[in-house]
Design a protein around this motif. Sequence first.
Motif, PDB file in Angstrom:
ATOM      1  N   PRO A  16     -14.127   9.853 -11.096  1.00  0.00           N
ATOM      2  CA  PRO A  16     -15.286   9.732 -11.994  1.00  0.00           C
ATOM      3  C   PRO A  16     -15.309   8.356 -12.657  1.00  0.00           C
ATOM      4  CG  PRO A  16     -14.218  11.856 -12.273  1.00  0.00           C
ATOM      5  CD  PRO A  16     -13.327  11.046 -11.371  1.00  0.00           C
ATOM      6  N   SER A  17     -16.516   7.898 -13.033  1.00  0.00           N
ATOM      7  CA  SER A  17     -16.696   6.520 -13.481  1.00  0.00           C
ATOM      8  C   SER A  17     -16.312   6.361 -14.945  1.00  0.00           C
ATOM      9  CB  SER A  17     -18.145   6.088 -13.268  1.00  0.00           C
ATOM     10  OG  SER A  17     -19.009   6.982 -13.940  1.00  0.00           O
ATOM     11  N   VAL A  18     -15.020   6.433 -15.239  1.00  0.00           N
ATOM     12  CA  VAL A  18     -14.470   6.100 -16.542  1.00  0.00           C
ATOM     13  C   VAL A  18     -13.295   5.164 -16.302  1.00  0.00           C
ATOM     14  CG1 VAL A  18     -15.183   8.261 -17.633  1.00  0.00           C
ATOM     15  CG2 VAL A  18     -12.952   8.119 -16.533  1.00  0.00           C
ATOM     16  N   GLU A  19     -12.955   4.385 -17.327  1.00  0.00           N
ATOM     17  CA  GLU A  19     -11.805   3.495 -17.173  1.00  0.00           C
ATOM     18  C   GLU A  19     -10.524   4.306 -17.325  1.00  0.00           C
ATOM     19  OE1 GLU A  19      -9.880  -0.659 -18.861  1.00  0.00           O
ATOM     20  OE2 GLU A  19     -11.417   0.382 -20.032  1.00  0.00           O
ATOM     21  N   ILE A  20      -9.707   4.269 -16.309  1.00  0.00           N
ATOM     22  CA  ILE A  20      -8.457   5.027 -16.301  1.00  0.00           C
ATOM     23  C   ILE A  20      -7.296   4.044 -16.244  1.00  0.00           C
ATOM     24  CG2 ILE A  20      -7.082   6.767 -15.113  1.00  0.00           C
ATOM     25  CD1 ILE A  20      -9.765   7.669 -13.772  1.00  0.00           C
ATOM     26  N   LEU A  21      -6.460   4.085 -17.269  1.00  0.00           N
ATOM     27  CA  LEU A  21      -5.241   3.290 -17.275  1.00  0.00           C
ATOM     28  C   LEU A  21      -4.109   4.156 -16.737  1.00  0.00           C
ATOM     29  CD1 LEU A  21      -5.570   1.780 -20.871  1.00  0.00           C
ATOM     30  CD2 LEU A  21      -6.440   0.835 -18.718  1.00  0.00           C
ATOM     31  N   ARG A  22      -3.121   3.498 -16.144  1.00  0.00           N
ATOM     32  CA  ARG A  22      -1.974   4.201 -15.592  1.00  0.00           C
ATOM     33  C   ARG A  22      -0.699   3.577 -16.140  1.00  0.00           C
ATOM     34  NH1 ARG A  22      -6.156   4.462 -12.113  1.00  0.00           N
ATOM     35  NH2 ARG A  22      -6.394   6.328 -10.799  1.00  0.00           N
ATOM     36  N   TYR A  23       0.117   4.400 -16.765  1.00  0.00           N
ATOM     37  CA  TYR A  23       1.386   3.958 -17.339  1.00  0.00           C
ATOM     38  C   TYR A  23       2.492   4.897 -16.865  1.00  0.00           C
ATOM     39  CZ  TYR A  23      -0.584   0.639 -20.729  1.00  0.00           C
ATOM     40  OH  TYR A  23      -1.192  -0.443 -21.328  1.00  0.00           O
ATOM     41  N   ASN A  34       7.864   8.790 -15.807  1.00  0.00           N
ATOM     42  CA  ASN A  34       6.839   9.774 -15.459  1.00  0.00           C
ATOM     43  C   ASN A  34       5.460   9.141 -15.619  1.00  0.00           C
ATOM     44  OD1 ASN A  34       5.537  12.104 -14.777  1.00  0.00           O
ATOM     45  ND2 ASN A  34       6.275  13.321 -16.507  1.00  0.00           N
ATOM     46  N   PRO A  35       4.709   8.988 -14.535  1.00  0.00           N
ATOM     47  CA  PRO A  35       3.371   8.401 -14.635  1.00  0.00           C
ATOM     48  C   PRO A  35       2.406   9.291 -15.415  1.00  0.00           C
ATOM     49  CG  PRO A  35       4.175   8.365 -12.363  1.00  0.00           C
ATOM     50  CD  PRO A  35       5.085   9.261 -13.143  1.00  0.00           C
ATOM     51  N   ALA A  36       1.537   8.653 -16.167  1.00  0.00           N
ATOM     52  CA  ALA A  36       0.493   9.362 -16.909  1.00  0.00           C
ATOM     53  C   ALA A  36      -0.800   8.571 -16.813  1.00  0.00           C
ATOM     54  CB  ALA A  36       0.886   9.535 -18.377  1.00  0.00           C
ATOM     55  N   GLY A  37      -1.893   9.285 -16.738  1.00  0.00           N
ATOM     56  CA  GLY A  37      -3.187   8.640 -16.863  1.00  0.00           C
ATOM     57  C   GLY A  37      -3.564   8.545 -18.337  1.00  0.00           C
ATOM     58  N   VAL A  38      -4.310   7.519 -18.682  1.00  0.00           N
ATOM     59  CA  VAL A  38      -4.764   7.312 -20.061  1.00  0.00           C
ATOM     60  C   VAL A  38      -6.237   6.921 -20.027  1.00  0.00           C
ATOM     61  CG1 VAL A  38      -4.540   5.891 -22.136  1.00  0.00           C
ATOM     62  CG2 VAL A  38      -2.483   6.607 -20.898  1.00  0.00           C
ATOM     63  N   VAL A  39      -7.061   7.688 -20.725  1.00  0.00           N
ATOM     64  CA  VAL A  39      -8.480   7.359 -20.867  1.00  0.00           C
ATOM     65  C   VAL A  39      -8.733   7.119 -22.352  1.00  0.00           C
ATOM     66  CG1 VAL A  39     -10.854   8.151 -20.559  1.00  0.00           C
ATOM     67  CG2 VAL A  39      -9.117   8.733 -18.854  1.00  0.00           C
ATOM     68  N   LEU A  40      -8.976   5.866 -22.715  1.00  0.00           N
ATOM     69  CA  LEU A  40      -9.105   5.507 -24.123  1.00  0.00           C
ATOM     70  C   LEU A  40     -10.453   5.874 -24.714  1.00  0.00           C
ATOM     71  CD1 LEU A  40      -7.326   2.026 -24.171  1.00  0.00           C
ATOM     72  CD2 LEU A  40      -6.406   4.258 -24.839  1.00  0.00           C
ATOM     73  N   ASP A  41     -11.449   6.134 -23.872  1.00  0.00           N
ATOM     74  CA  ASP A  41     -12.755   6.567 -24.369  1.00  0.00           C
ATOM     75  C   ASP A  41     -13.265   7.700 -23.486  1.00  0.00           C
ATOM     76  OD1 ASP A  41     -15.229   6.983 -25.434  1.00  0.00           O
ATOM     77  OD2 ASP A  41     -16.043   5.012 -24.918  1.00  0.00           O
ATOM     78  N   ALA A  42     -12.979   8.929 -23.926  1.00  0.00           N
ATOM     79  CA  ALA A  42     -13.442  10.112 -23.200  1.00  0.00           C
ATOM     80  C   ALA A  42     -14.515  10.838 -23.998  1.00  0.00           C
ATOM     81  CB  ALA A  42     -12.272  11.048 -22.918  1.00  0.00           C
ATOM     82  N   THR A  93       1.687  11.185 -24.334  1.00  0.00           N
ATOM     83  CA  THR A  93       1.583  10.678 -25.702  1.00  0.00           C
ATOM     84  C   THR A  93       2.233   9.305 -25.815  1.00  0.00           C
ATOM     85  OG1 THR A  93       1.469  12.855 -26.733  1.00  0.00           O
ATOM     86  CG2 THR A  93       2.335  11.074 -28.081  1.00  0.00           C
ATOM     87  N   VAL A  94       3.412   9.155 -25.228  1.00  0.00           N
ATOM     88  CA  VAL A  94       4.091   7.851 -25.244  1.00  0.00           C
ATOM     89  C   VAL A  94       3.255   6.819 -24.496  1.00  0.00           C
ATOM     90  CG1 VAL A  94       6.114   6.606 -24.385  1.00  0.00           C
ATOM     91  CG2 VAL A  94       6.400   8.787 -25.580  1.00  0.00           C
ATOM     92  N   ALA A  95       2.743   7.189 -23.319  1.00  0.00           N
ATOM     93  CA  ALA A  95       1.921   6.258 -22.544  1.00  0.00           C
ATOM     94  C   ALA A  95       0.683   5.840 -23.330  1.00  0.00           C
ATOM     95  CB  ALA A  95       1.523   6.907 -21.225  1.00  0.00           C
ATOM     96  N   LEU A  96       0.011   6.803 -23.932  1.00  0.00           N
ATOM     97  CA  LEU A  96      -1.208   6.514 -24.691  1.00  0.00           C
ATOM     98  C   LEU A  96      -0.927   5.603 -25.877  1.00  0.00           C
ATOM     99  CD1 LEU A  96      -4.128   6.939 -25.697  1.00  0.00           C
ATOM    100  CD2 LEU A  96      -3.362   9.085 -26.732  1.00  0.00           C
ATOM    101  N   THR A  97       0.098   5.910 -26.647  1.00  0.00           N
ATOM    102  CA  THR A  97       0.333   5.133 -27.866  1.00  0.00           C
ATOM    103  C   THR A  97       0.868   3.741 -27.552  1.00  0.00           C
ATOM    104  OG1 THR A  97       2.446   6.307 -28.136  1.00  0.00           O
ATOM    105  CG2 THR A  97       0.566   7.101 -29.407  1.00  0.00           C
ATOM    106  N   VAL A  98       1.591   3.585 -26.454  1.00  0.00           N
ATOM    107  CA  VAL A  98       1.978   2.235 -26.025  1.00  0.00           C
ATOM    108  C   VAL A  98       0.718   1.444 -25.649  1.00  0.00           C
ATOM    109  CG1 VAL A  98       3.129   0.912 -24.202  1.00  0.00           C
ATOM    110  CG2 VAL A  98       4.336   2.785 -25.347  1.00  0.00           C
ATOM    111  N   ALA A  99      -0.184   2.068 -24.910  1.00  0.00           N
ATOM    112  CA  ALA A  99      -1.433   1.395 -24.547  1.00  0.00           C
ATOM    113  C   ALA A  99      -2.233   1.003 -25.790  1.00  0.00           C
ATOM    114  CB  ALA A  99      -2.272   2.299 -23.647  1.00  0.00           C
ATOM    115  N   LEU A 100      -2.283   1.898 -26.780  1.00  0.00           N
ATOM    116  CA  LEU A 100      -3.001   1.583 -28.018  1.00  0.00           C
ATOM    117  C   LEU A 100      -2.323   0.449 -28.775  1.00  0.00           C
ATOM    118  CD1 LEU A 100      -3.830   5.192 -29.288  1.00  0.00           C
ATOM    119  CD2 LEU A 100      -5.472   3.485 -28.452  1.00  0.00           C
ATOM    120  N   ALA A 101      -0.987   0.484 -28.861  1.00  0.00           N
ATOM    121  CA  ALA A 101      -0.258  -0.561 -29.586  1.00  0.00           C
ATOM    122  C   ALA A 101      -0.430  -1.917 -28.926  1.00  0.00           C
ATOM    123  CB  ALA A 101       1.215  -0.197 -29.686  1.00  0.00           C
TER     124      ALA A 101
END
Length: 297
Positions: A16-23, A34-42, A93-101
């Motif tokens: 789907p057409s959203v920006e997906i980060l991978r950490y 452990n890979p996780a997807g991160v969507v900063l604007d859902a 949660t770790v992946a998301l907050t690292v991306a935010l930081a």
Amino acid sequence: MTTDASGTNPVNRPEPSVEILRYSAFTHDPAGGNPAGVVLDASGLDDAAMLAVAAEVGYSETAFVTGHDEASRRFRVRYFSPLAEVAFCGHATVALTVALAERLGPGDIVLDTPVGEIPVATKVDGEGAVLATLTSVPTRSRPAASTELDATLKALGWTSGDLDPALPPHVAFGGNDHLVLAAASRARLADLDYDFDELAEVMRRHGWTTVHLVWRESPERFHARDPFPVGGVVEDPATGAAAAAFGGYLRTLGLVTEPATITIRQGEDMGRPSDLLIELDPRDTRTRVSGQAVPIG
């Protein structure tokens, strides 16, 4: 759809057409953790769309920011596996907050999750990497019932003789429930070949997110493996929510009598080594779980 933690997507459909980060979380190496997807604007995605994104990403979980107040560094978050929504996920949660930081700068972040408020402290270490430390919701742990244990051992192909009698089976909670089973030997932990469908059925029946299999190397160091068939994944290489619950397990058993830091080594047997640090205080029912996360190519 069944996927593995490598993120291989067997369905050749566009995401789907959203920006997906991978950490990858709980590692400094994109080939580990452990890979996780991160969507900063859902904010524009409904439940079906978030599930579709998680299925296409193919990782064990993807974190979705569904609302935010950047001024106060507060974010509303939901987590989806390829098969269903998950109430809480530590590695995402770790992946998301690292991306935010990395985007907002290090500091304290608060996540509003389906299980409650999760504070996360982020900081940059001496090598320039971001370290995230989440504080779980209050944990608890209870002895597993014989019916729970017998059905799980059958699905795993284990016997009661494969268990460490000093670490009894428990159902532990740190945002969601995990059955904790301690193997009597490292060899038993390494030899994991379970019935995927049978274990998934047992876990759905009891509402468990993973089965947290551990082996105690020392009082301060454990090895772990986490089957996750209810999420469509054979095994998690790093499970922060289970680590939080395991902290509650150790506290309930009286194995933590003063503030302690314990290392959990996970993912080694599947070629994605991960290191999770948990900090425990016998006066506090919460667990602090720390780890790094790095972008994946």
